[in-house]
Design a protein around this motif. Structure first.
Motif, mmCIF file in Angstrom:
data_model
loop_
_atom_site.group_PDB
_atom_site.id
_atom_site.type_symbol
_atom_site.label_atom_id
_atom_site.label_comp_id
_atom_site.label_asym_id
_atom_site.label_seq_id
_atom_site.Cartn_x
_atom_site.Cartn_y
_atom_site.Cartn_z
ATOM 1 N N ILE A 1 0.397 -1.157 -0.117
ATOM 2 C CA ILE A 1 -0.024 0.169 -0.574
ATOM 3 C C ILE A 1 1.186 1.636 0.106
ATOM 4 O O ILE A 1 1.754 1.180 0.914
ATOM 5 C CB ILE A 1 -0.881 -0.333 1.485
ATOM 6 N N ASN A 2 0.561 1.880 -0.573
ATOM 7 C CA ASN A 2 1.707 3.270 -1.059
ATOM 8 C C ASN A 2 0.901 4.153 0.568
ATOM 9 O O ASN A 2 0.098 4.151 0.904
ATOM 10 C CB ASN A 2 0.611 4.239 -1.851
ATOM 11 N N ALA A 3 1.953 4.906 0.840
ATOM 12 C CA ALA A 3 2.255 5.262 2.430
ATOM 13 C C ALA A 3 1.373 6.308 2.583
ATOM 14 O O ALA A 3 0.725 6.792 3.634
ATOM 15 C CB ALA A 3 3.947 5.044 2.791
ATOM 16 N N GLN A 4 0.778 6.756 1.972
ATOM 17 C CA GLN A 4 0.086 8.305 1.443
ATOM 18 C C GLN A 4 -1.246 7.783 0.984
ATOM 19 O O GLN A 4 -2.416 9.096 0.738
ATOM 20 C CB GLN A 4 1.041 9.159 0.156
ATOM 21 N N SER A 5 -1.381 6.527 1.213
ATOM 22 C CA SER A 5 -3.480 6.259 1.256
ATOM 23 C C SER A 5 -3.358 6.603 1.917
ATOM 24 O O SER A 5 -3.416 7.017 2.847
ATOM 25 C CB SER A 5 -3.417 4.912 1.367
ATOM 26 N N ARG A 6 -5.085 7.201 1.640
ATOM 27 C CA ARG A 6 -6.774 7.100 2.360
ATOM 28 C C ARG A 6 -7.345 6.752 2.485
ATOM 29 O O ARG A 6 -7.358 5.554 2.568
ATOM 30 C CB ARG A 6 -6.912 9.008 1.036
ATOM 31 N N ARG A 7 -8.152 7.301 3.866
ATOM 32 C CA ARG A 7 -9.238 6.345 4.564
ATOM 33 C C ARG A 7 -9.552 5.996 3.703
ATOM 34 O O ARG A 7 -10.566 6.616 2.588
ATOM 35 C CB ARG A 7 -9.131 6.971 5.322
ATOM 36 N N VAL A 8 -10.222 4.656 3.608
ATOM 37 C CA VAL A 8 -11.423 4.262 2.525
ATOM 38 C C VAL A 8 -12.211 3.759 3.996
ATOM 39 O O VAL A 8 -12.689 3.183 4.897
ATOM 40 C CB VAL A 8 -11.105 2.293 2.567
ATOM 41 N N SER A 9 -13.959 4.042 3.917
ATOM 42 C CA SER A 9 -15.004 3.998 4.238
ATOM 43 C C SER A 9 -15.775 3.583 3.658
ATOM 44 O O SER A 9 -16.363 3.619 2.448
ATOM 45 C CB SER A 9 -15.386 4.907 5.346
ATOM 46 N N PHE A 10 -17.600 2.259 3.911
ATOM 47 C CA PHE A 10 -17.689 1.751 3.554
ATOM 48 C C PHE A 10 -18.984 2.751 4.419
ATOM 49 O O PHE A 10 -19.424 2.140 5.692
ATOM 50 C CB PHE A 10 -18.100 0.501 4.028
ATOM 51 N N GLN A 11 -20.767 2.553 3.700
ATOM 52 C CA GLN A 11 -21.615 3.341 4.136
ATOM 53 C C GLN A 11 -23.332 2.498 3.456
ATOM 54 O O GLN A 11 -23.241 3.022 2.243
ATOM 55 C CB GLN A 11 -21.872 4.467 4.764
ATOM 56 N N PRO A 12 -24.151 1.801 3.913
ATOM 57 C CA PRO A 12 -25.032 0.944 3.216
ATOM 58 C C PRO A 12 -26.201 2.420 3.119
ATOM 59 O O PRO A 12 -26.139 3.367 3.696
ATOM 60 C CB PRO A 12 -25.414 0.404 5.184
ATOM 61 N N HIS A 13 -26.522 1.356 1.985
ATOM 62 C CA HIS A 13 -27.209 2.623 1.547
ATOM 63 C C HIS A 13 -28.758 2.752 2.530
ATOM 64 O O HIS A 13 -29.302 1.726 2.257
ATOM 65 C CB HIS A 13 -27.433 2.904 0.178
ATOM 66 N N LYS A 14 -29.793 3.548 2.691
ATOM 67 C CA LYS A 14 -30.644 3.541 3.029
ATOM 68 C C LYS A 14 -32.430 2.526 2.574
ATOM 69 O O LYS A 14 -32.412 1.826 3.091
ATOM 70 C CB LYS A 14 -30.758 4.835 3.249
ATOM 71 N N ILE B 1 -9.731 -1.574 -1.595
ATOM 72 C CA ILE B 1 -9.724 -0.728 -2.371
ATOM 73 C C ILE B 1 -9.242 0.482 -1.408
ATOM 74 O O ILE B 1 -9.052 0.044 -0.368
ATOM 75 C CB ILE B 1 -11.277 -0.087 -2.351
ATOM 76 N N SER B 2 -8.199 1.091 -2.169
ATOM 77 C CA SER B 2 -7.641 2.037 -1.974
ATOM 78 C C SER B 2 -6.867 3.021 -2.971
ATOM 79 O O SER B 2 -7.182 3.272 -3.866
ATOM 80 C CB SER B 2 -6.391 1.731 -1.589
ATOM 81 N N GLY B 3 -6.495 4.221 -1.983
ATOM 82 C CA GLY B 3 -6.967 5.577 -3.034
ATOM 83 C C GLY B 3 -5.420 5.977 -2.012
ATOM 84 O O GLY B 3 -4.882 6.520 -0.990
ATOM 85 N N THR B 4 -5.166 8.024 -3.898
ATOM 86 C CA THR B 4 -3.893 8.395 -2.870
ATOM 87 C C THR B 4 -4.602 9.567 -3.466
ATOM 88 O O THR B 4 -5.853 10.388 -3.874
ATOM 89 C CB THR B 4 -3.044 7.987 -3.284
ATOM 90 N N LYS B 5 -3.741 10.653 -3.197
ATOM 91 C CA LYS B 5 -4.109 12.261 -3.645
ATOM 92 C C LYS B 5 -5.400 11.873 -5.218
ATOM 93 O O LYS B 5 -5.718 12.374 -5.633
ATOM 94 C CB LYS B 5 -3.163 12.892 -3.687
ATOM 95 N N ASN B 6 -4.449 11.274 -6.551
ATOM 96 C CA ASN B 6 -4.526 11.354 -7.349
ATOM 97 C C ASN B 6 -5.120 9.652 -8.411
ATOM 98 O O ASN B 6 -5.218 10.419 -9.623
ATOM 99 C CB ASN B 6 -3.305 11.703 -8.201
ATOM 100 N N THR B 7 -5.434 8.964 -6.873
ATOM 101 C CA THR B 7 -6.031 7.724 -7.677
ATOM 102 C C THR B 7 -6.734 7.272 -7.367
ATOM 103 O O THR B 7 -7.215 7.593 -5.559
ATOM 104 C CB THR B 7 -4.087 6.782 -7.589
ATOM 105 N N ARG B 8 -7.012 5.800 -7.679
ATOM 106 C CA ARG B 8 -8.059 5.151 -6.962
ATOM 107 C C ARG B 8 -7.976 3.323 -6.743
ATOM 108 O O ARG B 8 -7.578 3.237 -8.791
ATOM 109 C CB ARG B 8 -9.744 5.715 -6.567
ATOM 110 N N THR B 9 -7.942 2.712 -5.940
ATOM 111 C CA THR B 9 -7.318 1.551 -6.589
ATOM 112 C C THR B 9 -8.664 0.524 -5.858
ATOM 113 O O THR B 9 -8.598 0.457 -5.310
ATOM 114 C CB THR B 9 -5.736 1.113 -6.028
ATOM 115 N N ILE B 10 -9.018 -0.722 -7.149
ATOM 116 C CA ILE B 10 -9.788 -1.788 -7.220
ATOM 117 C C ILE B 10 -9.093 -2.534 -7.151
ATOM 118 O O ILE B 10 -8.420 -3.470 -8.530
ATOM 119 C CB ILE B 10 -10.851 -1.646 -7.653
ATOM 120 N N ASP B 11 -8.506 -4.118 -6.237
ATOM 121 C CA ASP B 11 -7.825 -5.471 -6.688
ATOM 122 C C ASP B 11 -9.404 -5.976 -6.330
ATOM 123 O O ASP B 11 -9.954 -5.987 -5.325
ATOM 124 C CB ASP B 11 -7.349 -5.705 -5.285
#
Length: 344
Positions: A16-29, A160-170
């Protein structure tokens, strides 16, 4: 030089890129939808309503907030093509599984022909975990006939991960034959795929016609809609020359709202048929099909995958979404090398 962390969770090793951003999930109502956020920004939703014939990730957005998937058939947008209603979001299925067409199934198939198509149903989200470096979402599903007879059981995990300019899905998907021997006939349409926004289509002045496995025809009009996308593979194939060729990654890049945007799909050495054939169309279908070798090789190769009851096969893919700058060949080769070393 970019720094990386090696994380191990449940036997999975992930760089994982050390500059990765937090990933969170939210169920839809409304249920049967889980929204995915990266760095507090909407990225995508895992959608699995009964009205769809398969689960999807939809839409896919860049870190800068631009949507890179087509809206139709869930949300029609101006100047966007409305062909192939089964092309929606990011999905994984196949054209011929024990003679059933999972790929082309949609609301557009006449009721009298529905028994020739397959569904991915009984979808259950088994868990999702938010995190500061990555997030994971897992589900199970059944690949079924119209009469609900189950051919395959699916277990899928999205990392799922992400940085300032990217989003990644494995995406890691394991398919297990249940009671029947399951045969994947060597055909053109499969396996992991997405349908992109009009800007990432390739410019075209031709009208094309496509026929599915049951003889249903679809016409695709000339673009003329701001299309400026272009393909590039790890083997150096560009544009329409990418279609029907092997490579361990393929990049689709263009400009939307005056910003460089791109999507890359990266194959994994443990996948069947590696390196995959690319089913990369100029009108915006972007797919990797490792099982359909005969049509892509002009009959020189053939792969008819068969699973005995209880036997499994696993497919692993990385989808890299970039904005503000186009990934270089070197960076994609590094991504492919890193992905190949992950234990999935």
């Amino acid at each position: 030089m970019t720094k990386y962390l090696i994380l191990t969770l449940c036997g999975l090793s992930l760089q994982i890129n050390a500059q990765s951003r937090r990933v969170s999930f939210q169920p839809h109502k409304n249920g049967k939808q889980i929204n995915i956020n990266v760095d507090g920004k909407f990225f995508s939703s895992f959608i699995y309503p009964d009205s769809l014939e398969k689960p999807i990730l939809y839409p896919l957005q860049t870190a800068s907030g631009l949507t890179l998937t087509r809206g139709f058939p869930l949300q029609t947008r101006d100047q966007e093509r409305t062909d192939h209603p089964h092309h929606v979001g990011l999905w994984l299925n196949y054209e011929s599984v024990n003679g059933l067409d999972f790929w082309n199934n949609s609301y557009n198939i006449p009721k009298a022909k529905k028994n020739k198509y397959g569904w991915i149903r009984g979808i259950k989200v088994t868990g999702y975990t938010s995190g500061s470096q990555k997030g994971e979402l897992s589900y199970t599903a059944n690949w079924e006939r119209q009469d609900r007879h189950v051919l395959l059981q699916e277990k899928t995990t999205f990392i799922i991960s992400g940085t300032k300019n990217t989003r990644t899905i494995d995406r890691i998907t394991r398919l297990t034959a249940v009671k029947d021997t399951v045969k994947f006939k060597d055909v053109k349409d499969g396996m992991i795929a997405l349908r992109v926004t009009k800007e990432l289509e390739m410019p075209s002045n031709q009208t094309a016609e496509f026929t599915d496995s049951q003889g249903n025809r679809t016409k695709v009009s000339a673009s003329g809609n701001g299309a400026n996308g272009d393909y590039l593979t790890s083997a150096g194939k560009k544009g329409n020359d990418a279609w029907g060729t092997r490579a361990n990654w393929c990049l689709l890049a263009g400009v939307k709202d005056q910003q460089d945007v791109s999507i890359a799909i990266i194959d994994h050495p443990k996948n069947p048929g590696y390196p995959t054939y690319w089913h990369a169309r100029d009108y915006g279908l972007f797919a990797a099909n490792p099982l359909g070798q005969q049509v892509f090789s002009n009959g020189k190769e053939n792969l008819n995958l068969s699973l005995s009851p209880g036997q499994s096969v696993t497919f692993r893919y990385r989808i890299l979404i970039s904005s503000t700058e186009k990934p270089t060949t070197q960076s994609l080769n590094q991504q492919a090398l890193q992905f190949s070393k992950t234990t999935l």
